[in-house]
Design a protein around this motif. Structure first.
Motif, PDB file in Angstrom:
ATOM      1  N   ASP A  30       8.226 -13.970  -5.404  1.00 35.73           N
ATOM      2  CA  ASP A  30       7.602 -14.132  -4.087  1.00 35.73           C
ATOM      3  C   ASP A  30       6.999 -12.827  -3.575  1.00 35.73           C
ATOM      4  O   ASP A  30       6.148 -12.844  -2.681  1.00 35.73           O
ATOM      5  N   PHE A  31       7.434 -11.703  -4.143  1.00 36.56           N
ATOM      6  CA  PHE A  31       6.945 -10.399  -3.684  1.00 36.56           C
ATOM      7  C   PHE A  31       5.818  -9.865  -4.563  1.00 36.56           C
ATOM      8  O   PHE A  31       5.523  -8.663  -4.523  1.00 36.56           O
ATOM      9  N   GLU A  32       5.160 -10.733  -5.328  1.00 37.45           N
ATOM     10  CA  GLU A  32       4.036 -10.295  -6.160  1.00 37.45           C
ATOM     11  C   GLU A  32       2.892  -9.744  -5.328  1.00 37.45           C
ATOM     12  O   GLU A  32       2.059  -8.980  -5.814  1.00 37.45           O
ATOM     13  N   ILE A  33       2.853 -10.135  -4.068  1.00 38.27           N
ATOM     14  CA  ILE A  33       1.792  -9.665  -3.183  1.00 38.27           C
ATOM     15  C   ILE A  33       1.849  -8.142  -2.986  1.00 38.27           C
ATOM     16  O   ILE A  33       0.869  -7.504  -2.594  1.00 38.27           O
ATOM     17  N   LEU A  34       3.001  -7.535  -3.292  1.00 39.52           N
ATOM     18  CA  LEU A  34       3.144  -6.086  -3.157  1.00 39.52           C
ATOM     19  C   LEU A  34       2.449  -5.325  -4.278  1.00 39.52           C
ATOM     20  O   LEU A  34       2.245  -4.109  -4.164  1.00 39.52           O
ATOM     21  N   THR A  35       2.084  -6.013  -5.345  1.00 36.40           N
ATOM     22  CA  THR A  35       1.549  -5.340  -6.542  1.00 36.40           C
ATOM     23  C   THR A  35       0.298  -4.533  -6.225  1.00 36.40           C
ATOM     24  O   THR A  35       0.182  -3.365  -6.607  1.00 36.40           O
ATOM     25  N   GLY A  36      -0.646  -5.142  -5.513  1.00 32.23           N
ATOM     26  CA  GLY A  36      -1.904  -4.457  -5.232  1.00 32.23           C
ATOM     27  C   GLY A  36      -1.754  -3.285  -4.281  1.00 32.23           C
ATOM     28  O   GLY A  36      -2.558  -2.348  -4.306  1.00 32.23           O
ATOM     29  N   ALA A  37      -0.721  -3.327  -3.429  1.00 35.03           N
ATOM     30  CA  ALA A  37      -0.531  -2.261  -2.437  1.00 35.03           C
ATOM     31  C   ALA A  37       0.413  -1.170  -2.916  1.00 35.03           C
ATOM     32  O   ALA A  37       0.633  -0.192  -2.194  1.00 35.03           O
ATOM     33  N   ALA A  38       0.994  -1.337  -4.105  1.00 32.27           N
ATOM     34  CA  ALA A  38       1.971  -0.355  -4.595  1.00 32.27           C
ATOM     35  C   ALA A  38       1.338   0.990  -4.902  1.00 32.27           C
ATOM     36  O   ALA A  38       1.985   2.032  -4.812  1.00 32.27           O
ATOM     37  N   GLY A  39       0.037   1.008  -5.273  1.00 27.76           N
ATOM     38  CA  GLY A  39      -0.664   2.269  -5.497  1.00 27.76           C
ATOM     39  C   GLY A  39      -0.506   2.840  -6.888  1.00 27.76           C
ATOM     40  O   GLY A  39      -0.374   4.060  -7.037  1.00 27.76           O
ATOM     41  N   PHE A  40      -0.523   1.988  -7.912  1.00 24.11           N
ATOM     42  CA  PHE A  40      -0.399   2.510  -9.284  1.00 24.11           C
ATOM     43  C   PHE A  40      -1.614   3.337  -9.676  1.00 24.11           C
ATOM     44  O   PHE A  40      -1.518   4.206 -10.541  1.00 24.11           O
TER      45      PHE A  40
END
Length: 264
Positions: A90-100
């Motif tokens: 459910d927290f996949e939405i954090l992927t783009g904002a993680a800043g890799f």
């Protein structure tokens, strides 16, 4: 999988054994003896390229951590896979904002203490400024239901910590506070050593040195003035103040022309 002491990092379960020794990754079935695996690790140790492991894994608290739940991610694909393995997709939405793309590293681990539990996520950035920038990005995309459940993102220096799917806000807070991370400040300026002279001695030397330069300036000034006076007395108009080489600017306010020799 259960950790073991083979190589730099290793773990095993009933089906397989995985070993990391430097830059070489070894995989084996579980029916190989530990002595044979130890001999294999020793054989590849001399040819493997050594390098430090990511320090972010050492920040994870030890109390309540479920062995084998640790996941490390250096990019969005590994981040999504870790979320899937830990059953918190459910927290996949954090992927783009993680800043890799800014050099972020992610570390997951599941914790369980009695009836309380949750998944601790650590995100480390190259600088505190990047961490501060991405904490706002993550807070913007964090689901509203997660915020109501007590999911809070906290920053310590270059590290962000957040507990996903916590059983209570209190447990999430305690888990974040247990993160073993401390910032260090390096001071590169020169400092006072025990063997250095006292400040009073340094000031006295500065005053004495200034006095010597002042006396030298006075003596040289008197000497130059004396030579000039003696030269003008014995060789008037020949060395200094030669009238034929002097120019006097006249405004012409009177009819009398100024003679330079009247002044020298």
């Amino acid at each position: 999988m259960v950790p073991t002491n083979l190589g730099q990092v290793s773990a095993f379960d009933k089906d397989a054994v995985m070993i990391l020794e430097g830059s070489i990754y070894l995989a084996s079935s579980a029916n190989v003896s530990k002595d044979d695996l130890g001999a294999l690790v020793k054989a590849v140790e001399a040819v493997s390229e050594k390098g430090p492991l990511p320090p972010i894994r050492t920040y994870l608290p030890g109390t309540g951590r479920l062995l084998g739940s640790e996941r490390y991610a250096l990019g969005p694909d590994g981040f999504r896979q870790a979320l899937s393995n830990l059953q918190i997709s459910d927290f996949e939405i954090l992927t783009g904002a993680a800043g890799f793309n800014s050099g972020a590293e992610a570390m997951f681990a599941r914790y369980q203490t009695g009836k309380d539990g949750g998944v601790l996520l650590l995100l480390e950035y190259p600088t505190p400024q990047l961490a501060e920038q991405h904490i706002h990005h993550l807070e913007e995309v964090l689901p509203a239901a997660a915020k109501q459940a007590g999911t809070v993102i906290e920053r310590k220096g270059s590290l962000l910590s957040v507990v996903l799917a916590p059983t209570s806000p209190e447990y999430a807070k305690n888990l974040r506070e247990a993160v073993d991370y401390e910032t260090q400040v390096t001071w590169n300026e020169a400092s006072q050593a025990a063997t250095d002279p006292p400040i009073t001695s340094t000031l006295v030397k500065i005053i004495m040195g200034t006095g010597v330069f002042m006396v030298a300036a006075v003596v040289l000034g008197i000497a130059f003035g004396g030579v000039r006076v003696v030269t003008k007395r014995f060789f008037p108009g020949k060395v200094f103040d030669r009238a034929n080489q002097m120019e006097v600017l006249q405004l012409g306010l009177s009819g009398k022309r100024i003679d330079p020799s009247d002044f020298y």
